[in-house]
Structure formats: C-alpha cells, structure tokens
Design a protein around this motif. Structure first.
Motif, PDB file in Angstrom:
ATOM      1  N   ASN A  65       0.840  -1.193   0.000  1.00 40.51           N
ATOM      2  CA  ASN A  65       0.000   0.000   0.000  1.00 40.51           C
ATOM      3  C   ASN A  65       0.881   1.252   0.000  1.00 40.51           C
ATOM      4  N   THR A  66       2.131   1.077   0.443  1.00 40.97           N
ATOM      5  CA  THR A  66       3.125   2.160   0.420  1.00 40.97           C
ATOM      6  C   THR A  66       3.286   2.736  -0.986  1.00 40.97           C
ATOM      7  N   LYS A  67       3.144   1.884  -1.996  1.00 38.54           N
ATOM      8  CA  LYS A  67       3.337   2.334  -3.378  1.00 38.54           C
ATOM      9  C   LYS A  67       2.394   3.474  -3.738  1.00 38.54           C
ATOM     10  N   THR A  68       1.194   3.464  -3.180  1.00 37.52           N
ATOM     11  CA  THR A  68       0.230   4.522  -3.502  1.00 37.52           C
ATOM     12  C   THR A  68       0.711   5.874  -2.992  1.00 37.52           C
ATOM     13  N   PHE A  69       1.397   5.875  -1.858  1.00 39.81           N
ATOM     14  CA  PHE A  69       1.956   7.106  -1.299  1.00 39.81           C
ATOM     15  C   PHE A  69       3.115   7.599  -2.177  1.00 39.81           C
ATOM     16  N   THR A  70       4.004   6.677  -2.535  1.00 42.28           N
ATOM     17  CA  THR A  70       5.191   7.045  -3.299  1.00 42.28           C
ATOM     18  C   THR A  70       4.829   7.598  -4.674  1.00 42.28           C
ATOM     19  N   VAL A  71       3.935   6.913  -5.373  1.00 41.20           N
ATOM     20  CA  VAL A  71       3.540   7.369  -6.714  1.00 41.20           C
ATOM     21  C   VAL A  71       2.778   8.689  -6.634  1.00 41.20           C
ATOM     22  N   THR A  72       2.000   8.872  -5.584  1.00 36.23           N
ATOM     23  CA  THR A  72       1.297  10.153  -5.419  1.00 36.23           C
ATOM     24  C   THR A  72       2.295  11.300  -5.330  1.00 36.23           C
ATOM     25  N   MET A  73       3.390  11.098  -4.621  1.00 35.98           N
ATOM     26  CA  MET A  73       4.397  12.153  -4.513  1.00 35.98           C
ATOM     27  C   MET A  73       5.056  12.427  -5.867  1.00 35.98           C
ATOM     28  N   THR A  80      14.718  13.637   2.210  1.00 36.25           N
ATOM     29  CA  THR A  80      14.566  12.192   2.365  1.00 36.25           C
ATOM     30  C   THR A  80      13.142  11.771   2.039  1.00 36.25           C
ATOM     31  N   ILE A  81      12.982  10.503   1.766  1.00 38.55           N
ATOM     32  CA  ILE A  81      11.648   9.980   1.468  1.00 38.55           C
ATOM     33  C   ILE A  81      10.736  10.146   2.681  1.00 38.55           C
ATOM     34  N   THR A  82      11.297   9.993   3.871  1.00 36.11           N
ATOM     35  CA  THR A  82      10.512  10.167   5.101  1.00 36.11           C
ATOM     36  C   THR A  82       9.993  11.595   5.220  1.00 36.11           C
ATOM     37  N   GLU A  83      10.857  12.561   4.960  1.00 39.64           N
ATOM     38  CA  GLU A  83      10.447  13.970   5.022  1.00 39.64           C
ATOM     39  C   GLU A  83       9.367  14.265   3.991  1.00 39.64           C
ATOM     40  N   ASN A  84       9.503  13.672   2.828  1.00 40.96           N
ATOM     41  CA  ASN A  84       8.506  13.895   1.781  1.00 40.96           C
ATOM     42  C   ASN A  84       7.150  13.286   2.139  1.00 40.96           C
ATOM     43  N   TYR A  85       7.160  12.068   2.658  1.00 35.57           N
ATOM     44  CA  TYR A  85       5.888  11.464   3.085  1.00 35.57           C
ATOM     45  C   TYR A  85       5.183  12.370   4.099  1.00 35.57           C
ATOM     46  N   GLN A  86       5.970  12.836   5.049  1.00 29.80           N
ATOM     47  CA  GLN A  86       5.397  13.622   6.142  1.00 29.80           C
ATOM     48  C   GLN A  86       4.818  14.950   5.643  1.00 29.80           C
ATOM     49  N   SER A  87       5.601  15.693   4.878  1.00 31.58           N
ATOM     50  CA  SER A  87       5.172  17.030   4.470  1.00 31.58           C
ATOM     51  C   SER A  87       4.146  17.017   3.349  1.00 31.58           C
TER      52      SER A  87
END
Length: 369
Positions: free
Chosen positions: A92-100, A205-212
């Motif tokens: 399900n992580t893929k949906t977050f990554t592709v959205t970014m 970082t990917i973590t910072e991007n997910y968060q913001s």
C-alpha cells in the motif's frame, strides 16, 4: 414540590426518549449486514487458523459503519486485536510514493514521459523507460527481491539496513524482461526507483517527503515510515510459520529491517488512516484533476488479479480502486468505490498466498451490491 418532581422526571424521560429516537435515526446502523461480516470474519479466523485481523467497512449506501479487531494481536500475551492498532501496510506504500511523483509532475519538477536515464544515467536501458512506465508497472525491470544478491544478504542478515542505491544496484545492469509499455508486470523495483527519484528531485529524504506532502496535510497521525525495525504506537504483531507449516507462531514483527521494502512497502498504518488515505487517493485530493484522471489508465497485471494497474493504484474491475499490501507477517487491502462511497480495509497479521485479505474483500463487495 411533588408535582414539580413529577414534571422534572417526565421531562428527563422525554429527553432520553428523544435521544433514543435520534440514535435510531442515525444511518450506518445496519445490524443485519454487520452480523454477516462478523460471521465471515469469525469463520476465516477459525478455518484458516490465523492469529488476528482488523476489518473496516464503511458503506453509506447500505447504512453501515463497521470497524472491528478480531483475534489475537500478540500470541505471547494473548492480547486481543484492537481496531486502532497499527500494522505493516506493505505495498500500500506504493500509492503514497507514486502520489508524490505525481505531485512533482503537478509542480513541473518532472514529467511522466521523462526517461529514467535523466535521473539514474548508469541504469542499463534507462533511456527506454519512462516515469510513467515505473508508476504503472510496465517498465519490464526485474524484481530485486528475486536476485541472488538480495536473497544472500536478506537471509544471512535480516536486520541489514538497505538503501535505495544498494537495491537499485542489484538490478540496474540487468536486461529488461520486455519492451517498456507493452506489458504489465508487478515489480517492487519500480517503486524503489521512484522513491529514489523523489529524493533526488526534492533534495529531501523519502521520510520527510511522506510527512510534508501526505501525512501532515491529511492528518494521518497513525501512519509512519519507520527508520528501523521497531514499531511505533500500539501494534499488531505479525506472524509466519516456524516448525509447523500450519501454525503461525513465529513473531516477525521486528525480525526484519523494513528498509528492504523501502518506498515500495515499508509504511506502517492502521485501518482508520488507510480509510482516509484510500478515499483521498481515489478522489485525487492532493493532485490536479488532469493528473488524477491519468491514474485510472494502465494495463492488466494477472498475478495481482488486477484488471487495470494505473498510476500507483489498481482495480479488480469491480468499481473499487486502491491497493493491496504484503510483507512478512502481514497482508492487507484498502479499496474505495468512488461511485457508491464504500470503503473496505482489511489487514491480517500473517501472510499466506492461499488466503489473502483479497478473498475476504471480494465477499464483502458481493454483500454490498
């Protein structure tokens, strides 16, 4: 005084009666449908001998709100699953990554037709692969978890800290399995690469991007991208078989470092947060209408039973869109129907290809018709 007391008692009774009537009028009280879901869940727990599950079904057209934890969250303490507990959400992580990635397209920082070679010049045949190919699983890039190099390290050192560069190094010199764009093939390698591109383009970082970019705007307070094997919040333990192949009793919750799944599968979340996320995902809350419209176009991926794998999300052809997730000890699914407004989120604390939450999901879809 006696009359006054009687009047006060009558008034109190009237308020209670009206409150009861109001509760009865609240939609989402479909007890009969909830009971059917209960019976199915209990049957799966019993016949498949899985430790536990979380099941969430929100179906306004059927007047149903259902969110329950069932079974055991921790075998060692016999503590029960609670619906608010987090779990590893896998792919399900893929949906977050592709959205970014699509957000970056909206921001004119990259294009869907940009070549992979623009970001990773040393990637073999990278000039034939586009960002779109990576996002909709049509790149032809091999699965990194199937490489001898990955398996050797993974088996000998489950707590190895993986980097995206290290993972990409395992497959960057491999030949493509087919001409990009001509076929759908599910490969975690695609999303690992997209995560690396997000970091390169943003300088964060990917973590910072997910968060913001996603977690903070949508207030997903029980969703996290872990920096190690430990689990935040109260969590459901994940299990695999050990000595007896029919018994799920080997606790792998923190046995592996989730960096091996990275931007393709390392996110932790709970059912309530995934409900919020998949609804925003399907309706394109964080994207322009133009970009969101492109998410629903893609090719079939038979091994995922997906009739269409679009840009970071899939459908089984039943009107629902979302994704599935599998990681050692965990399997899950989150799907939303934009026409009916129904959302289904299911998570098991074990991984068994013969009994994934997908099967339970399909039964619930039939109930909601």
């Amino acid at each position: 005084m006696k009359i006054l007391k009687q009047l006060l008692l009558y008034a109190s009774f009237t308020v209670l009666l009206l409150s009861a009537c109001n509760r009865a009028e609240i939609p989402y009280e479909n007890i009969q449908l909830a009971n059917k879901i209960d019976l199915m869940a209990d049957s799966i727990l019993s016949t498949q001998k899985l430790p536990g599950m979380v099941v969430g079904v929100w179906a306004p057209q059927k007047r149903l709100t259902y969110l329950k934890g069932k079974g055991i969250a921790d075998i060692s303490t016999q503590s029960p699953v609670k619906p608010e507990f987090v779990f590893r959400a896998g792919s399900n992580t893929k949906t977050f990554t592709v959205t970014m990635i699509l957000q970056l397209v909206d921001e004119n920082k990259l294009k869907l037709e940009d070549k992979l070679s623009l970001f990773i010049p040393e990637f073999h045949n990278g000039d034939k692969i586009t960002i779109r190919n990576l996002a909709n699983m049509t790149s032809g890039i091999k699965e990194y978890t199937a490489t001898p190099g990955f398996q050797s390290i993974f088996n000998s050192d489950p707590l190895h800290k993986w980097t995206s560069e290290e993972i990409i190094g395992l497959i960057k010199n491999e030949e493509l399995q087919f001409t990009p764009g001509t076929k759908g093939y599910y490969s975690n390698s695609n999303t690992i690469i997209l995560g690396a591109i997000v970091e390169k383009v943003t300088g964060k970082t990917i973590t910072e991007n997910y968060q913001s970019r996603i977690l903070s705007p949508l207030r997903l307070r029980h969703t996290a991208f872990p920096g190690g094997p430990s689990m935040p919040f109260s969590y459901i333990h994940g299990y695999e078989t050990d000595q007896d192949p029919n018994v799920y009793d080997f606790d792998v919750s923190t046995y592996f470092d989730p960096s091996y799944a990275g931007a393709a599968g390392a996110i932790i979340s709970n059912a309530g947060n995934l409900k919020t996320w998949v609804e925003n995902l399907v309706h394109g809350t964080l994207l322009s209408r133009e970009i969101q419209a492109q998410r629903f176009t893609g090719l079939p991926i038979p091994d995922k039973h997906a009739t269409t794998y679009g840009l970071g999300m899939l459908t089984f052809g039943d009107g629902y869109w979302g994704h599935t997730g599998e990681l050692f000890g965990y399997s899950s699914i989150m799907m939303h129907n934009p026409t009916t407004g129904a959302t289904i989120v299911i998570a098991y604390n074990y991984q068994n290809q013969d009994n994934l939450p997908d099967n339970f999901y399909r039964k619930i879809v039939k109930l909601l018709k």
